[in-house]
Design a protein around this motif. Structure first.
Motif, PDB file in Angstrom:
ATOM      1  N   UNK A  37       0.843  -1.194   0.000  1.00  0.00           N
ATOM      2  CA  UNK A  37       0.000   0.000   0.000  1.00  0.00           C
ATOM      3  C   UNK A  37       0.879   1.246   0.000  1.00  0.00           C
ATOM      4  N   UNK A  38       0.320   2.338  -0.508  1.00  0.00           N
ATOM      5  CA  UNK A  38       0.978   3.642  -0.491  1.00  0.00           C
ATOM      6  C   UNK A  38       0.076   4.597   0.276  1.00  0.00           C
ATOM      7  N   UNK A  39       0.689   5.406   1.137  1.00  0.00           N
ATOM      8  CA  UNK A  39      -0.089   6.360   1.931  1.00  0.00           C
ATOM      9  C   UNK A  39       0.589   7.716   1.927  1.00  0.00           C
ATOM     10  N   UNK A  40      -0.214   8.770   1.820  1.00  0.00           N
ATOM     11  CA  UNK A  40       0.287  10.130   1.992  1.00  0.00           C
ATOM     12  C   UNK A  40       0.205  10.476   3.470  1.00  0.00           C
ATOM     13  N   UNK A  48      -4.414   4.712   6.228  1.00  0.00           N
ATOM     14  CA  UNK A  48      -4.467   3.719   5.163  1.00  0.00           C
ATOM     15  C   UNK A  48      -5.059   2.427   5.734  1.00  0.00           C
ATOM     16  N   UNK A  49      -5.818   1.716   4.930  1.00  0.00           N
ATOM     17  CA  UNK A  49      -6.388   0.444   5.341  1.00  0.00           C
ATOM     18  C   UNK A  49      -5.524  -0.670   4.764  1.00  0.00           C
ATOM     19  N   UNK A  50      -5.014  -1.544   5.635  1.00  0.00           N
ATOM     20  CA  UNK A  50      -4.130  -2.633   5.214  1.00  0.00           C
ATOM     21  C   UNK A  50      -4.736  -3.986   5.578  1.00  0.00           C
ATOM     22  N   UNK A  51      -4.317  -5.002   4.874  1.00  0.00           N
ATOM     23  CA  UNK A  51      -4.780  -6.366   5.138  1.00  0.00           C
ATOM     24  C   UNK A  51      -3.987  -6.947   6.295  1.00  0.00           C
TER      25      UNK A  51
END
Length: 79
Positions: free
Chosen positions: A47-50, A55-58
């Motif tokens: 995932x990429x987050x600013x 951010x939603x991750x598994x």
């Protein structure tokens, strides 16, 4: 020195394990309020987050690794 603040929102919203939710929200920000970007990954995905942001991750039994960089190119890594 800038520090990355990593706050799993799991603690704010209760235990997602009880509901068997495969996804979890993670809030990221630098301690000095800088903006930037993070690359997060585990064996379930990437995932990429600013920053600052969420951010939603598994979920995974593997560690969540992230590499972050401020907009002024100051790099931070945490494993």
């Amino acid at each position: 020195m800038k520090k990355l603040i990593f706050i799993p929102l799991l603690f704010l919203f209760g235990c997602a394990t009880i509901t068997n939710d495969p996804m979890v929200q993670v809030s990221l920000s630098f301690s000095d309020g800088s903006s930037g970007q993070c690359q997060l990954d585990n064996k379930r995905g990437a995932w990429t987050a600013n920053l600052p942001g969420t951010v939603t991750v598994r979920r995974s039994d593997d560690a969540l690794k992230f590499r972050c960089q401020t907009d002024d190119k100051d790099r931070k890594s945490v494993v």
